[in-house]
Design an enzyme around this catalytic site. Structure first.
Site, PDB file in Angstrom:
ATOM      1  N   SER A  89       0.983  -1.245  -0.098  1.00  0.00           N
ATOM      2  CA  SER A  89       0.042  -0.105   0.184  1.00  0.00           C
ATOM      3  C   SER A  89       0.876   1.296   0.087  1.00  0.00           C
ATOM      4  O   SER A  89       0.314   2.334  -0.182  1.00  0.00           O
ATOM      5  CB  SER A  89      -0.835   0.085   1.273  1.00  0.00           C
ATOM      6  OG  SER A  89      -0.181  -0.027   2.346  1.00  0.00           O
TER       7      SER A  89
ATOM      8  N   ASP B 230      -1.089   8.602   8.616  1.00  0.00           N
ATOM      9  CA  ASP B 230      -1.529   7.857   9.431  1.00  0.00           C
ATOM     10  C   ASP B 230      -0.615   7.191  10.442  1.00  0.00           C
ATOM     11  O   ASP B 230      -0.792   6.103  11.183  1.00  0.00           O
ATOM     12  CB  ASP B 230      -2.687   6.594   9.022  1.00  0.00           C
ATOM     13  CG  ASP B 230      -1.942   5.743   7.812  1.00  0.00           C
ATOM     14  OD1 ASP B 230      -0.607   5.944   7.918  1.00  0.00           O
ATOM     15  OD2 ASP B 230      -2.560   4.511   7.538  1.00  0.00           O
TER      16      ASP B 230
ATOM     17  N   HIS C  33       1.637   5.449   6.476  1.00  0.00           N
ATOM     18  CA  HIS C  33       1.434   5.835   5.085  1.00  0.00           C
ATOM     19  C   HIS C  33       2.051   7.285   5.159  1.00  0.00           C
ATOM     20  O   HIS C  33       1.559   8.167   5.885  1.00  0.00           O
ATOM     21  CB  HIS C  33       0.393   5.472   4.496  1.00  0.00           C
ATOM     22  CG  HIS C  33       0.004   4.213   4.702  1.00  0.00           C
ATOM     23  ND1 HIS C  33      -0.755   3.681   5.539  1.00  0.00           N
ATOM     24  CD2 HIS C  33       0.302   3.122   3.723  1.00  0.00           C
ATOM     25  CE1 HIS C  33      -0.806   2.262   5.262  1.00  0.00           C
ATOM     26  NE2 HIS C  33      -0.235   2.071   4.149  1.00  0.00           N
TER      27      HIS C  33
END
Ligand SMILES: *[C@@H]1O[C@H](CO)[C@@H](O)[C@H](O)[C@H]1NC(C)=O
Ligand SMILES: *[C@@H]1O[C@H](CO)[C@@H](O)[C@H](O)[C@H]1NC(C)=O
Ligand SMILES: *[C@@H]1O[C@H](CO)[C@@H](O)[C@H](O)[C@H]1NC(C)=O
Length: 341
Positions: free
Chosen positions: A47, A312, A315
């Site tokens: 991600s 967060d 990320h």
């Protein structure tokens, strides 16, 4: 690409989709420059990847794991990246390192298999498939970050985690070899990020020993050295691959040095908070794993995400991703020769 940091709810949606197997189909608006170089882009990783957006390709439709191939609308590229994906599979990580709390069971190998399963439906013959891959950019990562992160969060000793590095690098190299066999000639391989600057790990290893911190950035030096070690091994391996396949182009995307500039000169990029998460709460880094962004008890994000590097705690924010993506795009364009198709 599971581009993070668009909005908390959007992030959450993507994060949730990611857990039920995800890949993203990219269909429109390819960057005109990239369009001259590649007809398609295939990407693998986790991600943290945001390259598609950097290449001007908007995130369109997630459908990884779709059983019905007709669901997959292929035009410009496919993203096989899955949030939380590891380089090594979970049974291996569990048996050899004792990692048990990965948040996905998807490994890089699964992504590659998914790609190979799908390939015949994207092209009509073996030579057509070769041609398709010849004109494609393959983005190989970022991968391995989750293997390390889970291990560090679980408190596994760094000496033991270091044993994973050559294995992770091997996974990337074998995948490149496999794709070269299939006809791919252009690869973008991102290195690891400076994990010592990441709010989640800064929180995990919070301590009073000032010597462990880089006085300039506040990042944990030993963790960043770990990332540098990974990158050094990866770069050596890429050099071997280049020598082994003189006809292919492998561009190393230097995520480490590029993002370290954010921490060294935050003002230059408009950042005010370098080590605090924008969407999170608690402690010096606004991060608490039991109260993470997007999950109950819900916590809204900071007022000005553009002044934060971390979204967060794990990320990057959209702002940071944009700077990074631009830098990577420039590196890529310097290295490839673009000819109109
Ligand atoms: C996991 O990886 C190991 C080492 O590469 C391999 O031997 C094993 O077959 C893999 N297991 C699964 C379930 O993919
Ligand atoms: C990137 O950073 C590493 C580690 O700090 C350093 O050794 C290397 O020379 C840097 N590379 C570039 C291209 O700046
Ligand atoms: C994190 O949040 C939990 C639940 O609210 C709380 O009990 C805990 O003390 C917090 N941890 C830290 C390090 O702030």
């Amino acid at each position: 690409m599971l581009s993070m940091a668009i909005s908390p709810s959007c992030w959450l949606l993507k994060q949730r989709l990611a857990f039920v197997f995800l890949f993203v189909v990219v269909v429109t608006g390819i960057n005109p420059l990239a369009d001259r170089c590649f007809t398609s882009i295939f990407s693998f990783g986790d991600s943290l990847m945001d390259t598609a957006e950097g290449l001007g390709i908007p995130f369109v439709q997630p459908s990884y794991g779709a059983k019905n191939r007709k669901l997959v609308k292929f035009e410009k590229g496919l993203n096989f990246a899955v949030a939380g994906a590891t380089a090594l599979n979970s049974s291996f990580l569990k048996a050899n390192i004792g990692i048990h709390d990965g948040n996905t069971d998807i490994s890089f190998g699964d992504e590659l298999n998914s790609f190979k399963d799908l390939l015949p439906s994207l092209c009509s013959s073996s030579s057509h498939c070769k041609m398709l891959l010849r004109n494609s950019l393959i983005v190989m990562g970022e991968i391995g970050g989750n293997d390390y992160r889970h291990a560090f969060k679980q408190g596994i000793k760094v000496e033991k985690i270091r044993q994973l590095v050559p294995l992770v690098v091997d996974v990337v190299a074998s995948a490149i070899n496999e794709l070269v066999e299939l006809g791919a000639v252009t690869f973008l391989v991102p290195g690891g990020f400076p994990i010592g600057c990441s709010p989640d790990l800064l929180t995990k290893f919070q301590g009073s020993n000032k010597d462990k911190y880089d006085p300039l950035t506040g990042c944990l030096t030993w963790l960043n050295q770990f990332s540098e070690h990974h990158n050094e091994l990866l770069r050596k391996e890429l050099e071997k691959l280049r020598n082994h396949h003189p006809d292919i182009t492998i561009v190393y995307a230097d995520y480490y040095n590029t993002t370290m500039r954010f921490y060294h000169s935050p003002k230059q990029f408009g950042f005010k908070e370098t080590l605090k998460a924008c969407c999170g709460t608690g402690g010096p880094y606004s991060y608490n794993s039991s109260r993470s962004c997007g999950y109950p008890p819900l916590k809204s994000s900071c007022n000005n995400p553009f002044s934060y590097i971390s979204w967060d705690g794990m990320h990057y924010t959209e702002a940071a991703n944009k700077w990074l993506a631009n830098a990577v795009f420039e590196e890529l364009m310097k290295a490839v020769t673009c000819v109109p198709h």
